[in-house]
Design a protein around this motif. Structure first.
Motif, mmCIF file in Angstrom:
data_model
loop_
_atom_site.group_PDB
_atom_site.id
_atom_site.type_symbol
_atom_site.label_atom_id
_atom_site.label_comp_id
_atom_site.label_asym_id
_atom_site.label_seq_id
_atom_site.Cartn_x
_atom_site.Cartn_y
_atom_site.Cartn_z
ATOM 1 N N GLY A 157 0.784 3.868 -2.974
ATOM 2 C CA GLY A 157 0.223 5.427 -2.856
ATOM 3 C C GLY A 157 1.195 6.482 -3.013
ATOM 4 O O GLY A 157 0.904 7.755 -2.809
ATOM 5 N N ARG A 158 2.433 5.876 -3.463
ATOM 6 C CA ARG A 158 3.367 7.166 -3.652
ATOM 7 C C ARG A 158 3.047 7.777 -5.068
ATOM 8 O O ARG A 158 2.919 7.049 -5.993
ATOM 9 C CB ARG A 158 4.767 6.469 -3.920
ATOM 10 C CG ARG A 158 5.620 5.944 -2.759
ATOM 11 C CD ARG A 158 5.792 6.901 -1.680
ATOM 12 N NE ARG A 158 6.906 7.766 -2.102
ATOM 13 C CZ ARG A 158 7.839 7.632 -1.169
ATOM 14 N NH1 ARG A 158 7.996 7.278 -0.076
ATOM 15 N NH2 ARG A 158 8.968 8.628 -1.360
ATOM 16 N N PRO A 159 3.009 9.091 -5.369
ATOM 17 C CA PRO A 159 2.587 9.688 -6.409
ATOM 18 C C PRO A 159 3.516 9.958 -7.385
ATOM 19 O O PRO A 159 3.257 9.985 -8.543
ATOM 20 C CB PRO A 159 2.192 11.256 -5.795
ATOM 21 C CG PRO A 159 3.266 11.602 -4.539
ATOM 22 C CD PRO A 159 3.155 10.050 -4.022
ATOM 23 N N ARG A 196 0.776 -1.182 0.057
ATOM 24 C CA ARG A 196 0.066 -0.036 0.092
ATOM 25 C C ARG A 196 0.833 1.346 -0.079
ATOM 26 O O ARG A 196 0.427 2.271 -0.846
ATOM 27 C CB ARG A 196 -1.066 0.034 1.317
ATOM 28 C CG ARG A 196 -2.160 -0.763 0.966
ATOM 29 C CD ARG A 196 -3.105 -0.656 2.046
ATOM 30 N NE ARG A 196 -2.758 -0.768 3.465
ATOM 31 C CZ ARG A 196 -2.740 -2.040 4.045
ATOM 32 N NH1 ARG A 196 -3.393 -2.946 3.724
ATOM 33 N NH2 ARG A 196 -2.298 -1.998 5.338
ATOM 34 N N MET A 197 2.061 1.245 0.643
ATOM 35 C CA MET A 197 2.883 2.273 0.797
ATOM 36 C C MET A 197 3.326 2.692 -0.450
ATOM 37 O O MET A 197 3.572 4.035 -1.086
ATOM 38 C CB MET A 197 3.964 2.082 1.938
ATOM 39 C CG MET A 197 4.591 3.584 2.338
ATOM 40 S SD MET A 197 6.306 3.882 1.556
ATOM 41 C CE MET A 197 6.987 2.696 0.857
#
Length: 97
Positions: free
Chosen positions: A79-81, A75-76
């Motif tokens: 979630g990184r743009p 998830r991390m």
């Protein structure tokens, strides 16, 4: 004993050099190591500017804990743009394999 691994295939944003690529990849690797106490390394596509493969591994005595940590790592990264997650490959091993 359980060993869990993740292999991330990522597409980077507007990156035009290997130096820019490192400036995007290093913070991701450092954050995974710091937050989750896992082993992480860039494992592929090292000569391509906009692609990166990151490998992650963790050992645990509890499969539930291992699954939870791998889920949070995934998830991390997702979630990184600054990156687009193209694929994730997850493997679980036991000492009986």
């Amino acid at each position: 004993m359980y060993v869990g691994t993740l292999s991330f295939d990522l597409l980077l944003g507007d990156v035009r050099s290997l130096k820019e690529k490192r400036s995007v990849v290093r913070p991701i690797i450092a954050e995974l190591q710091r937050k989750f106490a896992v082993s992480v390394a860039e494992t592929g596509s090292q000569n391509l500017h906009r692609r990166v493969q990151i490998g992650l591994a963790m050992v645990s005595g509890d499969v539930g804990h291992l699954t939870d940590v791998l889920d949070r790592c995934e998830r991390m990264v997702a979630g990184r743009p600054e990156v687009e997650l193209l694929s994730v490959r997850r493997r679980m091993h036991t000492d009986e394999d």
